[in-house]
Design a protein around this motif. Structure first.
Motif, PDB file in Angstrom:
ATOM      1  N   ASN A 165      31.023  49.465   9.095  1.00  0.00           N
ATOM      2  CA  ASN A 165      32.257  49.729   8.356  1.00  0.00           C
ATOM      3  C   ASN A 165      33.453  49.042   9.015  1.00  0.00           C
ATOM      4  N   ARG A 175      34.775  45.596   7.865  1.00  0.00           N
ATOM      5  CA  ARG A 175      35.545  45.416   6.634  1.00  0.00           C
ATOM      6  C   ARG A 175      36.939  44.904   6.993  1.00  0.00           C
ATOM      7  N   ASP A 213      26.342  48.905  -4.278  1.00  0.00           N
ATOM      8  CA  ASP A 213      27.021  49.384  -5.482  1.00  0.00           C
ATOM      9  C   ASP A 213      27.263  48.226  -6.456  1.00  0.00           C
ATOM     10  N   ALA A 214      27.733  47.105  -5.933  1.00  0.00           N
ATOM     11  CA  ALA A 214      27.995  45.936  -6.781  1.00  0.00           C
ATOM     12  C   ALA A 214      26.703  45.418  -7.405  1.00  0.00           C
ATOM     13  N   HIS A 240      26.970  49.376   1.683  1.00  0.00           N
ATOM     14  CA  HIS A 240      27.165  50.311   0.569  1.00  0.00           C
ATOM     15  C   HIS A 240      27.878  49.647  -0.615  1.00  0.00           C
ATOM     16  N   ARG A 241      28.892  48.859  -0.321  1.00  0.00           N
ATOM     17  CA  ARG A 241      29.629  48.216  -1.414  1.00  0.00           C
ATOM     18  C   ARG A 241      28.792  47.107  -2.057  1.00  0.00           C
ATOM     19  N   ARG A 242      27.992  46.394  -1.255  1.00  0.00           N
ATOM     20  CA  ARG A 242      27.092  45.371  -1.817  1.00  0.00           C
ATOM     21  C   ARG A 242      26.052  46.024  -2.718  1.00  0.00           C
TER      22      ARG A 242
END
Length: 181
Positions: free
Chosen positions: A69, A72, A37-38, A33-35
């Protein structure tokens, strides 16, 4: 595309993970998800992805998201404890959780115990205002409501260790007195 994706801590570019959409066609994002978003913020329109066709139920998808998750590095021990608890509710055993997350079985067990802390104590551990050692000491008194109230009030303070020793002494004294009766 692929060259613009940031490196993970091990120096490798990682693809996002997709699972089949359960309602309709297409795919849902399982991990990264963070990848994602980035990449979106960087203006990328394509990302490498691994498609997990084996994740055909909501439970399998949620389990995969939790395991992803847990990789992380910025999770607090309380967040880990909550995620491990969720995985046990999906039927995963401690050894399976440890294997899937790369953690020691003892770490998974000790984190799971944190779920037994009173909410105020969990909040202090989560915020970094109390140590894991203090949390373990507090957990020793969950079956002693009288001591627990006193210790919970001092949890995270400078005199917590003294209060734990005092509670241990009181418990030992009570045990001796019970034997003498």
């Amino acid at each position: 595309g692929w060259q613009d994706i940031p490196l993970n801590p091990q120096g490798r570019r990682q693809a996002v993970a997709l699972g089949p959409a359960l309602a309709g066609e297409g795919y849902v994002l399982i991990g990264g998800h963070r990848r994602m978003d980035a990449a979106t913020k960087a203006g990328l329109t394509q990302l490498p992805a691994i498609i997990r066709e084996d994740l055909v139920t909501e439970a399998q998808q949620v389990e995969a998201m939790l395991v992803e998750n847990l990789h992380r590095v910025d999770l607090t021990p309380v967040e880990e404890a909550q995620a491990y608890e969720q995985l046990t509710l999906f039927g995963m055993q401690v050894a399976d959780i440890a294997s899937a997350t790369g953690r020691a079985v003892s770490t998974v067990k000790s984190r799971l115990k944190l779920n037994g802390l009173p909410e105020t104590a969990k909040a202090k551990v989560h915020a970094g205002d109390a140590t894991l050692l203090d949390a373990e000491a507090l957990l020793e008194f969950t079956d002693n409501p009288e001591a627990l109230v006193d210790l919970e009030a001092a949890f995270g303070s400078d005199n917590f260790a003294w209060r734990v020793r005092h509670a241990h002494d009181n418990a030992a004294r009570a045990a001796r007195n019970a034997k003498e009766l």
